[in-house]
Write an enzyme that holds these catalytic residues in place. Structure first.
Site, PDB file in Angstrom:
ATOM      1  N   GLY A 115       0.721  -1.223   0.001  1.00 21.12           N
ATOM      2  CA  GLY A 115      -0.100   0.038  -0.026  1.00 21.12           C
ATOM      3  C   GLY A 115       0.956   1.286   0.190  1.00 21.12           C
ATOM      4  N   LYS A 168     -12.847  -3.558   8.110  1.00 22.53           N
ATOM      5  CA  LYS A 168     -12.918  -3.036   9.341  1.00 22.53           C
ATOM      6  C   LYS A 168     -14.223  -2.300   9.771  1.00 22.53           C
ATOM      7  CE  LYS A 168      -7.893  -2.261   9.187  1.00 22.53           C
ATOM      8  NZ  LYS A 168      -6.665  -1.230   9.483  1.00 22.53           N
ATOM      9  N   GLY A 470      36.331  11.392 -19.905  1.00 16.67           N
ATOM     10  CA  GLY A 470      36.918  11.779 -18.829  1.00 16.67           C
ATOM     11  C   GLY A 470      36.475  13.242 -18.361  1.00 16.67           C
ATOM     12  N   GLY A 475      42.707  15.948 -20.069  1.00 18.97           N
ATOM     13  CA  GLY A 475      43.405  15.789 -21.150  1.00 18.97           C
ATOM     14  C   GLY A 475      43.384  14.888 -22.300  1.00 18.97           C
ATOM     15  N   LYS A 476      41.935  14.852 -22.250  1.00 20.28           N
ATOM     16  CA  LYS A 476      41.308  14.091 -23.649  1.00 20.28           C
ATOM     17  C   LYS A 476      41.447  14.549 -24.806  1.00 20.28           C
ATOM     18  CE  LYS A 476      36.997  14.958 -22.313  1.00 20.28           C
ATOM     19  NZ  LYS A 476      37.439  15.691 -21.133  1.00 20.28           N
ATOM     20  N   SER A 544      31.254  13.015 -21.948  1.00 21.39           N
ATOM     21  CA  SER A 544      30.396  11.849 -21.852  1.00 21.39           C
ATOM     22  C   SER A 544      30.250  11.214 -20.638  1.00 21.39           C
ATOM     23  CB  SER A 544      30.734  10.884 -23.139  1.00 21.39           C
ATOM     24  OG  SER A 544      32.008  10.368 -22.925  1.00 21.39           O
TER      25      SER A 544
END
Length: 637
Positions: A115, A168, A470, A475-476, A544
């Site tokens: 529930g 109930k 990275g 440094g990519k 990325s």
């Protein structure tokens, strides 16, 4: 006819017992509603009153009830269903609990669903295979938000038999006025969402009033008790038989050279040897030669049965295809409008690649920003840019190839799907296809005589995508530029796509939100794929940040053509370089959604090449990457 129960069954009775129960109809139903409405207690009472509890189970139940201190009762019936330790400790239902029981008139499979709003996803799971829903309401509380939510979801997944169990009643003095007010309140809501009918029953799961036997305490109620209603409610068992034949192929059965069959469960219709069938999506036609089942060849098979079909002709058919009636095949498309129930704590990222599973078909898929989400209380259609946990929205879904489908209203087997996160393999959503979008009906893939293989042979190199990922400042771009210079010196044909350069043109309309980052990578991936088709070695230098998008790029390409290169530079090192001053601006809040500061970076877990810039210079890293690639090329060539 003799009635048998498990606690009285002896060995000599087994054959008669099995014969008695073998041909009964089966009703699958769920109990749902808000927290503490008494769902687990009601199911426990049904099991107890139908005499389907073994003596050792009953003894254990009584012991558990004493241990947890059941108030005023010898047995806490909820303990029969709440099997998880956390459920028993907290007194709530978390997981979906399935129980089987049987009476002289019918067999039942009941799913006790949670529930709590947090576990609404589990309620959808239980409802997806149910014929009937028992919506519980605490007579003291009346209709609550979760009552509405569960009713909406039950109706959404196709349940048309609803029991409103006002539970109930003993706690409100069995007052008819309370019951009538709740029923009228619920009726107004039910009508607004399209529930045409429901059966209202006042009861008490704890005391058993109106559960299996009529309650003398509520003489004003003239209807049947709950169990009697469940035993006699009409199930449209023949509806699936009357529909056109459909068999989603699950497995190609080829035990030897002489036998080739297609195994699966019949989703709808009836099939006989000699029937004309069509393989979808290919459209090839043939006839059914044999129907093979566990008990041998059959003269007929119907919906719900698992069989193997042997076809008269050698046609191309594999897992995910659908064998259908030749004159009434299902559709195939790759763009849809769908209703989606989001089931993950992580929100939908529009444009991100997910896996979509529909029947036996598994394809790549993307979901666009929702057209709207539904307010379950008012049915208002609200604007939204994404879907979060428990949201119900309508959105466009695109698949990477055509899939066989039918609108969910015509059948759940070919209309209901789930979405799976590529990175975690977790189910994040359940959906119902409404109809196909026909915007791409006149767009076809053009056949070209000069193939990607011809382009590669002309250039004397296997095409590759070298994907550098990275943090900003890792440094990519520097290393990718050095790698391309070395490739150029070796006479290789390459092209470098740099993240900053791409955003000056192709992707200048995109920002840096998660959604825009996903779209940024999707566009670059498509450009890279075209360049690979031209036989080029493509280098990309992009942050990325998300594993799912990097996996999406890998999946776009043939095996071995995607090389993930992780330029591994710790955040503090990248930030210390900060030649553009970007990290400083991000720290002061001038730049939002900056990777590593206010937006996450999901590092590759198993990159093809890892460059540790703390221990290796850019020149050395570039040399190592080229040596690695050249070694792979010599193997490929």
């Amino acid at each position: 006819m003799t009635a048998y129960t498990p606690d009285t069954l002896i060995a000599s009775d087994i054959d008669a017992y099995l014969e008695t129960h073998a041909h009964k109809s089966m009703l699958r139903f769920i109990t749902c509603g808000s927290v503490d409405d008494g769902k687990s207690t009601l199911i426990g009472r049904l099991l107890y009153d139908s005499k389907t509890i073994f003596e050792d189970q009953l003894a254990a139940l009584e012991a558990d009830s004493k241990r947890v201190g059941t108030q005023g009762q010898n047995i806490d019936f909820a303990l029969l269903v709440d099997g998880l330790a956390a459920e028993r400790e907290q007194g709530i239902t978390i997981d979906v609990a399935y129980r089987f029981f049987s009476t002289d008139k019918r067999k039942f499979i009941v799913a006790d669903t949670p529930g709590h709003e947090q576990y609404t996803r589990n309620m959808v799971t239980g409802a997806s295979t149910a014929d009937l829903a028992v919506i519980l309401i605490d007579a003291r509380k009346g209709v609550l938000t979760q009552t509405r939510r569960h009713s909406y979801l039950a109706h959404l997944v196709g349940i048309r038999e609803i029991v409103l169990a006002v539970n109930k009643m003993d706690l409100v003095g069995h007052d008819q006025a309370v019951f009538d007010a709740i029923v009228e309140d619920y009726r107004a809501f039910a009508t607004s969402i399209g529930i045409a009918r429901f059966t209202a029953i006042p009861l008490s799961g704890l005391t058993g009033e109106n559960v299996a036997e009529p309650a003398a305490t509520m003489p004003w109620y003239a209807g049947p008790p709950l169990l009697s209603h469940l035993e006699t409610v009409a199930i449209d068992a023949d509806a699936r038989h009357a529909k056109a034949f459909r068999l989603p192929v699950q497995w190609v059965n080829r035990p030897d050279l002489d036998f080739r069959g297609f195994a699966g469960m019949i989703a709808s219709g009836i099939v006989r040897p000699g029937d004309a069938v069509r393989i979808v999506p290919s459209g090839k036609t043939t006839t059914v030669a044999r129907i093979v089942a566990m008990d041998g060849d059959r003269a007929e098979a119907v919906a719900g049965e698992s069989v193997t079909l042997v076809l008269a002709d050698e046609v191309d058919c594999s897992r995910g295809d659908v064998i259908a009636a030749a004159d009434a095949p299902p559709q195939a498309a790759d763009q849809f409008l769908a209703t989606i129930v989001w089931m993950s704590d992580t929100a939908l990222v529009p444009g991100r690649g997910y896996m979509l599973k529909l029947g036996t078909q598994v394809v790549g898929a993307t979901v666009q920003s929702p057209r709207h989400v539904v307010d379950v209380n008012t049915q208002a259609e609200l604007s939204a840019k994404t879907l979060t946990l428990n949201d119900i929205g309508v959105a466009e879904v695109y698949t990477d190839r055509a899939i066989v489908f039918e609108p969910y209203a015509d059948g759940a087997d070919l209309g209901g799907f789930i979405l799976i996160d590529r990175a975690t393999n977790a189910t994040v959503a359940a959906g119902m296809l409404q109809f196909s979008l026909r915007r791409a009906q006149n767009v076809h893939w053009q056949s070209i005589d000069i193939t990607r293989q011809a382009h590669a042979l002309q250039k004397g190199q296997p095409p590759k995508v070298l994907w550098f990922t990275g943090l900003s400042g890792s440094g990519k771009s520097t290393i990718a530029n050095l790698v391309e210079k070395k490739l150029y010196a070796l006479g290789r044909h390459s092209f470098l796509l740099d993240g900053d350069n791409i955003r000056h043109g192709l992707n200048k309309d995109l920002g840096f939100t998660d959604t825009d980052r996903v779209e940024n990578i999707r566009r670059v991936a498509e450009v890279a794929r075209l360049m690979v088709d031209a036989g080029l070695i493509v280098l990309t230098a992009f942050i990325s940040p998300f594993r799912a998008e990097r996996q999406m790029v890998r999946d776009l390409l043939p095996p071995g053509e995607f090389v993930e290169i992780f330029v591994d530079t710790p955040l503090e090192v990248a930030e210390s370089r900060d030649v553009k001053g970007l990290y400083a601006k991000a720290r002061t809040g001038e730049i939002a959604n900056f990777t590593g500061i206010s937006s996450p970076y999901e590092a590759p877990e198993t990159p093809d090449i890892r460059v540790d810039t703390r221990r290796e210079s850019p020149e050395a890293a570039a040399e190592r990457i080229v040596e690695h690639i050249m070694g792979v090329w010599s193997h490929d060539l």
